[in-house]
Write an enzyme that holds these catalytic residues in place. Sequence first.
Site, PDB file in Angstrom:
ATOM      1  N   ASP A  46       1.222  -1.096   0.352  1.00  0.00           N
ATOM      2  CA  ASP A  46       0.118  -0.293  -0.149  1.00  0.00           C
ATOM      3  C   ASP A  46       0.481   1.093   0.315  1.00  0.00           C
ATOM      4  OD1 ASP A  46      -3.128  -0.803   0.847  1.00  0.00           O
ATOM      5  OD2 ASP A  46      -1.897  -2.049   1.723  1.00  0.00           O
ATOM      6  N   THR A  47      -0.001   2.165  -0.722  1.00  0.00           N
ATOM      7  CA  THR A  47       1.594   3.128  -1.297  1.00  0.00           C
ATOM      8  C   THR A  47       0.509   3.878  -1.907  1.00  0.00           C
ATOM      9  OG1 THR A  47       2.983   1.500  -1.989  1.00  0.00           O
ATOM     10  CG2 THR A  47       3.359   3.835  -2.360  1.00  0.00           C
ATOM     11  N   THR A  48       1.409   5.396  -1.605  1.00  0.00           N
ATOM     12  CA  THR A  48       0.281   7.058  -1.764  1.00  0.00           C
ATOM     13  C   THR A  48       1.791   7.186  -3.310  1.00  0.00           C
ATOM     14  OG1 THR A  48      -0.787   8.398  -1.960  1.00  0.00           O
ATOM     15  CG2 THR A  48       0.719   8.629  -0.597  1.00  0.00           C
TER      16      THR A  48
ATOM     17  N   SER B 291       4.622   5.500   1.530  1.00  0.00           N
ATOM     18  CA  SER B 291       3.689   4.213   1.778  1.00  0.00           C
ATOM     19  C   SER B 291       4.597   4.268   3.317  1.00  0.00           C
ATOM     20  CB  SER B 291       4.474   3.186   0.820  1.00  0.00           C
ATOM     21  OG  SER B 291       3.523   2.336   1.324  1.00  0.00           O
TER      22      SER B 291
END
Length: 563
Positions: free
Chosen positions: A374-376, A393
């Site tokens: 999960d990351t932006t 992240s």
Amino acid sequence: MRSKLNPGFLVFVATFALLASANADDRSQGRSMVISRYGIVATEHPLASQIGATILAQSGNAVDAAIAANAAMGLVGPMANGIGGDLFAIVYEAKSGKIYGLNASGWSPAAQSIEFIKGQGFTTNMPQWGIHSVTVPGCVDGWEKLLGRFGRKKLKEVLAPSIHLAEEGFPVTEIFSSYWLDSEKKLRTNAAAARTFLPDDRAPATGEIFRNPDLAWSYKQIARHGRKAFYEGEIAKRILKCSAGLGGTMSAEDLKKFSSEWVEPISTAYRGWTVYEIPPNGQGIAALEMLNLMENFPLEKFGHNSADALHVTIEAKKLAYANMLRYVADPNFAKVPVTGMLAKDYARSRSGLIDMAKANCNVTAGQPPPMGTDTTYLCVVDADGNIVSYIQSNYNSFGSGVVPEGVGFALQNRGGLFSLDAKHPNALAGRKRPLHTIIPAFMTKGDVRIAFGIMGGWNQSQAHAQFVSNLVDHRMNLQAAMEAARFTKLTFAGCDVRLESRVPLEVRAVLAQRGHEIDLHGEFADTVGGGQAVMRDFATGINYGASDPRKDGCAIPQPVPAR
């Protein structure tokens, strides 16, 4: 009558072949690029994009806007990112024409060791959540270094919008609501996590208002005291108290002595373009290796998402990732053969392992020449042409699942990527950074500069290579290249591969005949990651933005200045 394209735009098309020539009433992409003379901010949440664009309108530059947008993302997408995690950035400085890299990934506690972890009952693999998976968060130190070198604004200015939003609350969007729901079980294992992120003992539904006053408190501490608030001040005290209470090994010195590093981006040439990634300990080298392998095949002639093109790209992924998993580690602890891994002769030799008639289900690492979830992801281009490619992240959703009391953010679980094999370059050791999944990217040709990134753990390098190929081999524009159907293979062995259902049935049938074991997903599946991109054409002074429909976000232009 259709209006004619202006001459400058036609020159741009002819020179760089980035914008599709199809008529607007006969195209396959779902949305248009954002095009502006002013800045553009592209993130996976509209509020974060809006906050970044507002900072640009308030005389901020691309770095100021990126950090403001990231702070907002830590609020509106807390499972994916936040100040309990790491960040990497590539910065293009328009006035000098130079490209800079920042590695703000944290290290393991000094007292952490393979023997200690095995003593906790983890004999084969690192724990994937809980306090023993926690490494020092690098994000806040990265913020201060980026602002100190390139920014125009102070931390208190770029954090102010998110502080207000955290206290006032915001409506939860569709995709983030589903992520939240998927993480309920993990959040319930930690009292502070449940109290912070499960109001009314459940994940907030789409459209419900969520507030995080604890995160507002943390942001206020950082706004007043900078990185010291996080690594030496009140936030640090709460992190250390939490770690000690759960039997963790993190010390005050682990936090205080941490510092992110400026690094020289690594690159490769791909059919006239130069593509940049952050060097190890990140996985970006695998994207460059993939491109070097793909360059040995006529992908343009094969056609976009044809059986041959997909077969080559999938097989290139397996070869590149085998090398990445074998060799990439913290370069302060291991000699990573970067030069050898990126050598064109090595790629030509290794590309001979791709059998066009059959998928390889047992790919092993090669021998590069010796060295001489999960990351932006978000990206920003400002009106002056400064560009930031930025990724941040927690690793897995809500990271370790551990939330120190009263801080409003989860601690990352990046330590889960270490190896417990003492002979492996990525073996766990004290004050060492693990192999990292999150990677920002950048590419250049002539007067064009593009920042891009696509999220999703081990999906990222393979998605980067597909995006570059869409632009370069298949002449797609920025938005079409981001939207195009993708594959992903999140495992390192076997012939399994995930495909979006937009890949034609007849193509899937040929791939299956060659031995690919297809796991079919939706038309715009989150499982293949979502991304953002911005582009600057310095010949015309025009900026472009693209945002992936696989996420909730959008590219938003800077408000036009009022006269």
